[in-house]
Design a protein around this motif. Structure first.
Motif, PDB file in Angstrom:
ATOM      1  N   ARG A  65       0.836  -1.204   0.000  1.00 10.80           N
ATOM      2  CA  ARG A  65       0.000   0.000   0.000  1.00 10.80           C
ATOM      3  C   ARG A  65       0.870   1.253   0.000  1.00 10.80           C
ATOM      4  NH1 ARG A  65      -3.196   0.487   4.957  1.00 10.80           N
ATOM      5  NH2 ARG A  65      -1.149   0.095   5.844  1.00 10.80           N
ATOM      6  N   THR A  96      -4.042  -1.507  -7.968  1.00  9.75           N
ATOM      7  CA  THR A  96      -5.203  -2.392  -8.006  1.00  9.75           C
ATOM      8  C   THR A  96      -5.978  -2.187  -6.712  1.00  9.75           C
ATOM      9  OG1 THR A  96      -3.955  -4.237  -7.035  1.00  9.75           O
ATOM     10  CG2 THR A  96      -4.040  -4.126  -9.439  1.00  9.75           C
ATOM     11  N   PRO A  97      -7.293  -2.395  -6.747  1.00 10.47           N
ATOM     12  CA  PRO A  97      -8.075  -2.219  -5.521  1.00 10.47           C
ATOM     13  C   PRO A  97      -7.588  -3.148  -4.420  1.00 10.47           C
ATOM     14  CG  PRO A  97      -9.503  -2.453  -7.439  1.00 10.47           C
ATOM     15  CD  PRO A  97      -8.113  -2.775  -7.893  1.00 10.47           C
ATOM     16  N   ASN A  98      -7.590  -2.637  -3.216  1.00  4.09           N
ATOM     17  CA  ASN A  98      -7.205  -3.431  -2.051  1.00  4.09           C
ATOM     18  C   ASN A  98      -8.457  -4.152  -1.552  1.00  4.09           C
ATOM     19  OD1 ASN A  98      -6.425  -4.444   0.417  1.00  4.09           O
ATOM     20  ND2 ASN A  98      -5.440  -2.569   1.121  1.00  4.09           N
ATOM     21  N   PRO A  99      -8.492  -5.472  -1.654  1.00  2.84           N
ATOM     22  CA  PRO A  99      -9.696  -6.196  -1.236  1.00  2.84           C
ATOM     23  C   PRO A  99      -9.972  -6.091   0.269  1.00  2.84           C
ATOM     24  CG  PRO A  99      -7.946  -7.730  -1.835  1.00  2.84           C
ATOM     25  CD  PRO A  99      -7.460  -6.350  -2.164  1.00  2.84           C
ATOM     26  N   ALA A 100      -8.946  -5.768   1.044  1.00  4.39           N
ATOM     27  CA  ALA A 100      -9.119  -5.665   2.496  1.00  4.39           C
ATOM     28  C   ALA A 100      -9.543  -4.265   2.935  1.00  4.39           C
ATOM     29  CB  ALA A 100      -7.813  -6.049   3.203  1.00  4.39           C
ATOM     30  N   ASP A 101      -9.396  -3.271   2.043  1.00  2.00           N
ATOM     31  CA  ASP A 101      -9.708  -1.880   2.411  1.00  2.00           C
ATOM     32  C   ASP A 101      -9.978  -1.095   1.132  1.00  2.00           C
ATOM     33  OD1 ASP A 101      -9.866   0.728   3.304  1.00  2.00           O
ATOM     34  OD2 ASP A 101      -7.908   0.730   4.277  1.00  2.00           O
ATOM     35  N   ARG A 102     -11.246  -0.834   0.869  1.00  2.09           N
ATOM     36  CA  ARG A 102     -11.615  -0.148  -0.378  1.00  2.09           C
ATOM     37  C   ARG A 102     -11.046   1.259  -0.481  1.00  2.09           C
ATOM     38  NH1 ARG A 102     -17.845  -1.340  -0.069  1.00  2.09           N
ATOM     39  NH2 ARG A 102     -17.631   0.766   0.688  1.00  2.09           N
ATOM     40  N   SER A 105      -5.251   1.350  -2.333  1.00  4.33           N
ATOM     41  CA  SER A 105      -4.868   0.524  -3.476  1.00  4.33           C
ATOM     42  C   SER A 105      -3.626  -0.261  -3.136  1.00  4.33           C
ATOM     43  CB  SER A 105      -4.550   1.421  -4.685  1.00  4.33           C
ATOM     44  OG  SER A 105      -5.669   2.160  -5.069  1.00  4.33           O
TER      45      SER A 105
END
Length: 165
Positions: A65, A96-102, A105
């Motif tokens: 991040r 890319t989007p962070n799946p754990a925290d929108r 990235s």
């Protein structure tokens, strides 16, 4: 008494001038190394040292991040994001989007960024080896590296020098 012995004696005495000399030597050495590497990386690859450092970090830590990079390099999140924007515009990194925290990235190298990082690493390593090898023995490098690692760990543990913004 040779200069190395005199330096060691002054540092062991704990005098303020010895500490100031260590600071001066550390900062001036870092600046000269950084500037030299900056020139060589720009000539050979069209990038500067700060860009190479980010590419090298992302090669070792894919999917990190912006906040993690900022903390590692002890720079502000805004400055980190702007630097990554430049690398992204050049096609060397992607978010890319962070799946754990929108709200955040994840940053990774593109194929072109990985290629550039690898090629630039050859230049970086060659230049650094020449500069450090001319002035030190392997034992010197181990001792200096150990000291700097302890100093860095102490500063990081105390959150010394972390940007506030």
């Amino acid at each position: 008494m040779d200069s190395q012995t005199a330096y060691a004696v002054a540092c062991k005495s704990g005098g303020g001038s010895a500490l100031a000399q260590v600071f001066d030597d550390l900062v001036r050495t870092e600046t000269r190394l950084y500037n030299h590497l900056n020139d060589r990386l720009r000539q050979a690859h069209g990038i500067v040292t700060s860009q190479f450092e980010l590419l090298r970090h992302l090669r070792a830590h894919p999917g990190t991040r912006v906040a993690d990079i900022a903390e590692t390099f002890a720079i502000g999140i805004g400055a980190t994001s702007k630097s990554l924007d430049r690398l992204e515009r050049s096609g060397w990194v992607r978010r890319t989007p962070n799946p754990a925290d929108r709200r955040s990235s994840l940053i990774e190298l593109t194929t072109e960024g990985a290629r550039l990082a690898g090629e630039a690493d050859v230049t970086f390593t060659r230049e650094l080896a020449a500069l450090l090898g001319d002035a030190s023995s392997p034992d010197d490098l181990v001792a200096a590296g150990a000291f700097l690692a302890r100093l860095r760990a102490s500063l990081e543990a105390g959150r010394v020098g972390v940007p506030t913004g």
